[in-house]
Structure formats: structure tokens, C-alpha cells
Design an enzyme around this catalytic site. Sequence first.
Site, PDB file in Angstrom:
ATOM      1  N   LYS A   1       1.292   4.048  -3.112  1.00  0.00           N
ATOM      2  CA  LYS A   1       0.951   5.455  -2.933  1.00  0.00           C
ATOM      3  C   LYS A   1       2.166   6.353  -3.200  1.00  0.00           C
ATOM      4  CE  LYS A   1      -3.372   4.991  -2.061  1.00  0.00           C
ATOM      5  NZ  LYS A   1      -4.395   5.526  -2.977  1.00  0.00           N
TER       6      LYS A   1
ATOM      7  N   TYR B   1       0.834  -1.209   0.000  1.00  0.00           N
ATOM      8  CA  TYR B   1       0.000   0.000   0.000  1.00  0.00           C
ATOM      9  C   TYR B   1       0.867   1.257   0.000  1.00  0.00           C
ATOM     10  CZ  TYR B   1      -3.294   3.587   1.432  1.00  0.00           C
ATOM     11  OH  TYR B   1      -4.030   4.747   1.484  1.00  0.00           O
TER      12      TYR B   1
END
Length: 260
Positions: free
Chosen positions: A154, A150
Amino acid sequence: MTKTALITGAASGLGYELALLLAKDQYKLILVDVNAESLAKAQAEITQTYNVQVIALAKDLSLPNISQEIMDDIDNAPIDVLINNAGFGLFGSFANTNWERELAMLHVHIITTTHLTKLVLKGMVKRGSGKILNMSSLAAFQPGPLMSIYYASKGYMLSFSEAIANELKGTGITVTALCPGPTKTSFQETVSKNTTANKIKFNTACAKEVALYGYKAMLNGKTYAIPGGFNKFLATIPRFITRNAATNIVRKIQAKNRND
């Protein structure tokens, strides 16, 4: 002429709040989400509240070539605003997490977002106008143990957005990366579906306020936007300490906020 906005992950959370802001400004909306039931509800609510056209497309953004399928479904209609909001998280040590879920995350956060941006951007360049808002995160500014994929995805989104924003200077097109901290949305429920304790509780913001902050930043053509003074401070910390120290701090925060 009525302008058109395409929003992914639009059935709830930040995507829905951003769709409301666009509807208020009389944009025609194309809402994309994997949850068909929630998407239909969002479509009905927006249509009832604002006198705008709302098209709902139930799509799994983790599938290959789904971006082209979306554009085909709307007959490559010109998009004035693109908001790449869809995404989800997964908590756990990389050695033990589910690869299929991580692969889906990489497709949603990176492949689909990048491809959809490229497809929409072609029309924007021809018209000499357009705005793109990519949903990055405070997580983009440092590595994230226990949510490694994650955080990394990002980080990609922030870097990608900043790079193409620079390439597009002077074209009439702006690209903004919104980098919120933890926000009260359904994201928390999908981080770890099987562990009720794994919910981020620290420094949690209101989705409506974060959406408005990002919306204004997009309209003003900012390259990146970090809502909240404390989040701005957190984003600067890795500049002043070693990367190893920053990584260790994130590890402690991740573990603490999922075990309190």
C-alpha cells in the site's frame, strides 16, 4: 457520449459501492473480480437499479499478464475512469506466513495494478482526459509489523500514484490514491481466514461513506484522500516521531485488535 469505467474488485465492498456511484452517473461499467458468483450478482443488481450497460469479467488478478488479458477481452475499449480497488490482506509474522498467498498479494496490489494503469493510461493520454483512482490505505504511511507485505504494497501504491499524478499535470488526467483506515468490508474476513479472532475492530468506517469520499476526491482531482479526521491525524504521526516508534505503535495496535 457514454463514458466507461473499469473497476477491479467490484463484486463487493468498496469496489461495489464505487460501481454504484459510477452507475448513478450513467457510466458504462466493466466490473472485474475473482469471485464469479458475487460478480454476477453485482452485475444483476446494478443493471436492475440503473439503466446502464454492465460487463462482468471474472478474472484472477494474481495471474501474470492478466491486465493485458482484460484489455484484450474488451478490445482495448477506451476507459474514462479506472479504479484499481482489488486487494486483500494477510495477518501474521512474515517468517510464518504463506508465501504463495503473499506472492498473489504482490501481484494483485503491485504488478497487476501498475500494468493495468499503464495500459489504460496510454489511451487516456491520447484523448487528453481520464481519471484514475488507486486504492491505497492508511497503512501506506508507516511500516506494519504482522501485516508487513500488505503495508509495504500500500506504501508502493501511494508513492506510485503521487508520482504519476505529478507527471500527468496539465494533461487532463488525474490520479488519486484513496487511503482509508479499517473499513467494514469482506476484507476483514480474508485477512486471516483460519483465525476468527483476527478481525480489525478499531476505528472501522462504513464502506458506502468511504466510497463516496473517494469518489468525490477523484472527481475533484485530488492526489490523495484520507477519509475521517482521526485517520488524517494518524497519518501525520510518523512525521513527528521516529520510524522505530511508529513501527512499535503499529505492532501494538495490530496485536491488540486481533486478540480482543
